[in-house]
Design a protein around this motif. Structure first.
Motif, PDB file in Angstrom:
ATOM      1  N   ASN A 182       0.853  -1.187   0.000  1.00 45.90           N
ATOM      2  CA  ASN A 182       0.000   0.000   0.000  1.00 45.90           C
ATOM      3  C   ASN A 182       0.889   1.237   0.000  1.00 45.90           C
ATOM      4  O   ASN A 182       1.920   1.256   0.669  1.00 45.90           O
ATOM      5  CB  ASN A 182      -0.883   0.008   1.247  1.00 45.90           C
ATOM      6  CG  ASN A 182      -1.862  -1.158   1.256  1.00 45.90           C
ATOM      7  OD1 ASN A 182      -2.004  -1.864   0.265  1.00 45.90           O
ATOM      8  ND2 ASN A 182      -2.523  -1.357   2.379  1.00 45.90           N
ATOM      9  N   SER A 183       0.470   2.243  -0.707  1.00 45.41           N
ATOM     10  CA  SER A 183       1.338   3.421  -0.859  1.00 45.41           C
ATOM     11  C   SER A 183       1.305   4.343   0.352  1.00 45.41           C
ATOM     12  O   SER A 183       2.231   5.113   0.566  1.00 45.41           O
ATOM     13  CB  SER A 183       0.906   4.212  -2.088  1.00 45.41           C
ATOM     14  OG  SER A 183      -0.385   4.760  -1.867  1.00 45.41           O
ATOM     15  N   GLY A 184       0.220   4.302   1.126  1.00 44.65           N
ATOM     16  CA  GLY A 184       0.013   5.381   2.085  1.00 44.65           C
ATOM     17  C   GLY A 184      -0.334   6.627   1.284  1.00 44.65           C
ATOM     18  O   GLY A 184      -0.481   6.548   0.061  1.00 44.65           O
ATOM     19  N   CYS A 185      -0.454   7.749   1.947  1.00 46.73           N
ATOM     20  CA  CYS A 185      -0.824   8.968   1.219  1.00 46.73           C
ATOM     21  C   CYS A 185       0.403   9.610   0.580  1.00 46.73           C
ATOM     22  O   CYS A 185       1.420   9.766   1.227  1.00 46.73           O
ATOM     23  CB  CYS A 185      -1.492   9.961   2.165  1.00 46.73           C
ATOM     24  SG  CYS A 185      -2.118  11.369   1.253  1.00 46.73           S
ATOM     25  N   ILE A 186       0.277   9.938  -0.699  1.00 43.42           N
ATOM     26  CA  ILE A 186       1.371  10.585  -1.436  1.00 43.42           C
ATOM     27  C   ILE A 186       0.851  11.886  -2.044  1.00 43.42           C
ATOM     28  O   ILE A 186      -0.195  11.895  -2.690  1.00 43.42           O
ATOM     29  CB  ILE A 186       1.884   9.667  -2.577  1.00 43.42           C
ATOM     30  CG1 ILE A 186       2.377   8.339  -2.004  1.00 43.42           C
ATOM     31  CG2 ILE A 186       2.983  10.365  -3.378  1.00 43.42           C
ATOM     32  CD1 ILE A 186       2.717   7.296  -3.066  1.00 43.42           C
ATOM     33  N   ASN A 187       1.572  12.982  -1.814  1.00 46.08           N
ATOM     34  CA  ASN A 187       1.233  14.241  -2.496  1.00 46.08           C
ATOM     35  C   ASN A 187       1.775  14.169  -3.918  1.00 46.08           C
ATOM     36  O   ASN A 187       2.905  13.735  -4.119  1.00 46.08           O
ATOM     37  CB  ASN A 187       1.914  15.428  -1.796  1.00 46.08           C
ATOM     38  CG  ASN A 187       1.290  15.750  -0.437  1.00 46.08           C
ATOM     39  OD1 ASN A 187       0.105  15.530  -0.202  1.00 46.08           O
ATOM     40  ND2 ASN A 187       2.113  16.285   0.458  1.00 46.08           N
ATOM     41  N   PHE A 188       0.998  14.617  -4.882  1.00 49.52           N
ATOM     42  CA  PHE A 188       1.503  14.666  -6.260  1.00 49.52           C
ATOM     43  C   PHE A 188       2.663  15.648  -6.358  1.00 49.52           C
ATOM     44  O   PHE A 188       2.622  16.733  -5.757  1.00 49.52           O
ATOM     45  CB  PHE A 188       0.395  15.121  -7.224  1.00 49.52           C
ATOM     46  CG  PHE A 188      -0.540  14.008  -7.610  1.00 49.52           C
ATOM     47  CD1 PHE A 188      -0.120  13.009  -8.479  1.00 49.52           C
ATOM     48  CD2 PHE A 188      -1.829  13.965  -7.110  1.00 49.52           C
ATOM     49  CE1 PHE A 188      -0.980  11.969  -8.836  1.00 49.52           C
ATOM     50  CE2 PHE A 188      -2.690  12.929  -7.457  1.00 49.52           C
ATOM     51  CZ  PHE A 188      -2.265  11.937  -8.321  1.00 49.52           C
ATOM     52  N   SER A 189       3.674  15.266  -7.132  1.00 44.40           N
ATOM     53  CA  SER A 189       4.794  16.186  -7.354  1.00 44.40           C
ATOM     54  C   SER A 189       4.429  17.215  -8.432  1.00 44.40           C
ATOM     55  O   SER A 189       5.084  18.239  -8.556  1.00 44.40           O
ATOM     56  CB  SER A 189       6.037  15.407  -7.769  1.00 44.40           C
ATOM     57  OG  SER A 189       5.768  14.600  -8.892  1.00 44.40           O
ATOM     58  N   LYS A 190       3.372  16.940  -9.190  1.00 42.11           N
ATOM     59  CA  LYS A 190       2.923  17.886 -10.228  1.00 42.11           C
ATOM     60  C   LYS A 190       1.457  18.193  -9.979  1.00 42.11           C
ATOM     61  O   LYS A 190       0.618  17.289  -9.997  1.00 42.11           O
ATOM     62  CB  LYS A 190       3.125  17.252 -11.608  1.00 42.11           C
ATOM     63  CG  LYS A 190       2.555  18.047 -12.779  1.00 42.11           C
ATOM     64  CD  LYS A 190       2.919  17.377 -14.097  1.00 42.11           C
ATOM     65  CE  LYS A 190       2.166  17.975 -15.278  1.00 42.11           C
ATOM     66  NZ  LYS A 190       2.498  19.387 -15.526  1.00 42.11           N
ATOM     67  N   THR A 191       1.126  19.450  -9.744  1.00 40.93           N
ATOM     68  CA  THR A 191      -0.262  19.833  -9.444  1.00 40.93           C
ATOM     69  C   THR A 191      -0.696  21.046 -10.269  1.00 40.93           C
ATOM     70  O   THR A 191      -1.738  21.628 -10.003  1.00 40.93           O
ATOM     71  CB  THR A 191      -0.436  20.170  -7.943  1.00 40.93           C
ATOM     72  OG1 THR A 191       0.479  21.214  -7.612  1.00 40.93           O
ATOM     73  CG2 THR A 191      -0.182  18.967  -7.059  1.00 40.93           C
ATOM     74  N   ASN A 192       0.106  21.419 -11.269  1.00 37.26           N
ATOM     75  CA  ASN A 192      -0.188  22.647 -12.031  1.00 37.26           C
ATOM     76  C   ASN A 192      -1.055  22.395 -13.262  1.00 37.26           C
ATOM     77  O   ASN A 192      -1.246  23.286 -14.070  1.00 37.26           O
ATOM     78  CB  ASN A 192       1.119  23.344 -12.430  1.00 37.26           C
ATOM     79  CG  ASN A 192       1.963  22.493 -13.366  1.00 37.26           C
ATOM     80  OD1 ASN A 192       1.672  21.314 -13.561  1.00 37.26           O
ATOM     81  ND2 ASN A 192       2.989  23.070 -13.936  1.00 37.26           N
ATOM     82  N   SER A 193      -1.555  21.166 -13.404  1.00 34.51           N
ATOM     83  CA  SER A 193      -2.436  20.862 -14.531  1.00 34.51           C
ATOM     84  C   SER A 193      -3.426  19.794 -14.076  1.00 34.51           C
ATOM     85  O   SER A 193      -3.165  19.064 -13.124  1.00 34.51           O
ATOM     86  CB  SER A 193      -1.587  20.355 -15.707  1.00 34.51           C
ATOM     87  OG  SER A 193      -2.423  19.969 -16.788  1.00 34.51           O
ATOM     88  N   GLU A 194      -4.555  19.717 -14.773  1.00 32.61           N
ATOM     89  CA  GLU A 194      -5.554  18.708 -14.419  1.00 32.61           C
ATOM     90  C   GLU A 194      -5.103  17.325 -14.872  1.00 32.61           C
ATOM     91  O   GLU A 194      -4.462  17.186 -15.915  1.00 32.61           O
ATOM     92  CB  GLU A 194      -6.882  19.054 -15.090  1.00 32.61           C
ATOM     93  CG  GLU A 194      -7.448  20.386 -14.628  1.00 32.61           C
ATOM     94  CD  GLU A 194      -8.752  20.731 -15.338  1.00 32.61           C
ATOM     95  OE1 GLU A 194      -8.986  20.223 -16.443  1.00 32.61           O
ATOM     96  OE2 GLU A 194      -9.533  21.498 -14.751  1.00 32.61           O
ATOM     97  N   ILE A 195      -5.452  16.311 -14.087  1.00 36.68           N
ATOM     98  CA  ILE A 195      -5.211  14.925 -14.519  1.00 36.68           C
ATOM     99  C   ILE A 195      -6.435  14.485 -15.310  1.00 36.68           C
ATOM    100  O   ILE A 195      -7.577  14.743 -14.907  1.00 36.68           O
ATOM    101  CB  ILE A 195      -4.973  14.005 -13.303  1.00 36.68           C
ATOM    102  CG1 ILE A 195      -3.638  14.355 -12.644  1.00 36.68           C
ATOM    103  CG2 ILE A 195      -4.987  12.531 -13.716  1.00 36.68           C
ATOM    104  CD1 ILE A 195      -3.362  13.619 -11.347  1.00 36.68           C
ATOM    105  N   THR A 196      -6.206  13.847 -16.439  1.00 45.32           N
ATOM    106  CA  THR A 196      -7.316  13.441 -17.311  1.00 45.32           C
ATOM    107  C   THR A 196      -7.488  11.922 -17.369  1.00 45.32           C
ATOM    108  O   THR A 196      -8.595  11.431 -17.510  1.00 45.32           O
ATOM    109  CB  THR A 196      -7.096  13.954 -18.745  1.00 45.32           C
ATOM    110  OG1 THR A 196      -5.868  13.420 -19.236  1.00 45.32           O
ATOM    111  CG2 THR A 196      -7.034  15.462 -18.779  1.00 45.32           C
ATOM    112  N   THR A 197      -6.384  11.192 -17.285  1.00 51.04           N
ATOM    113  CA  THR A 197      -6.430   9.736 -17.416  1.00 51.04           C
ATOM    114  C   THR A 197      -5.434   9.093 -16.457  1.00 51.04           C
ATOM    115  O   THR A 197      -4.339   9.623 -16.254  1.00 51.04           O
ATOM    116  CB  THR A 197      -6.028   9.307 -18.850  1.00 51.04           C
ATOM    117  OG1 THR A 197      -6.743  10.092 -19.795  1.00 51.04           O
ATOM    118  CG2 THR A 197      -6.335   7.835 -19.090  1.00 51.04           C
TER     119      THR A 197
END
Ligand SMILES: *[C@@H]1O[C@H](CO)[C@@H](O)[C@H](O)[C@H]1NC(C)=O
Length: 100
Positions: A40-55
């Motif tokens: 299990n990963s546990g909670c991870i903050n995205f390293s990239k948040t300046n664009s929307e995730i689409t897929t």
């Protein structure tokens, strides 16, 4: 030859059982982030948040079958739950995620 084949099949199944999960996040701006792990990963903050995730593409393993995307840091505000395979997620700026 039969013995050799059995050995290869055994190795292949051990590799499969010990395989990592892999996730590929694709962003609206064309960016991509890859992540992998065994447990299990546990909670991870995205390293990239300046664009929307689409897929997202989630190749799960024996320890995991769920991917959660959050719009808050530290896995606050669950926005989407994905299973294995490819998912067209609601286009949002996700801030953190969890795999389990
Ligand atoms: C995630 O981001 C928040 C806000 O920036 C920070 O407080 C927290 O420590 C980070 N958590 C992890 C697991 O890196």
């Amino acid at each position: 030859m039969v013995a050799l084949k059995a050995i290869f099949l055994t190795i292949a199944s051990v590799v499969a059982v010990n395989a990592d999960w892999h996730i590929s996040f694709t962003y609206a701006d064309g960016g991509q982030i890859e992540s992998h792990g065994f447990f299990n990963s546990g909670c991870i903050n995205f390293s990239k948040t300046n664009s929307e995730i689409t897929t997202v593409y989630f190749d799960n393993n024996i320890n995991t079958d769920t991917l959660e995307l959050y719009v808050g840091a530290d896995c606050r505000d669950l926005a989407y739950t994905a299973g294995p395979g490819s998912s067209n997620v609601p286009d949002k700026k996700y801030i953190s995620y969890k795999v389990y």
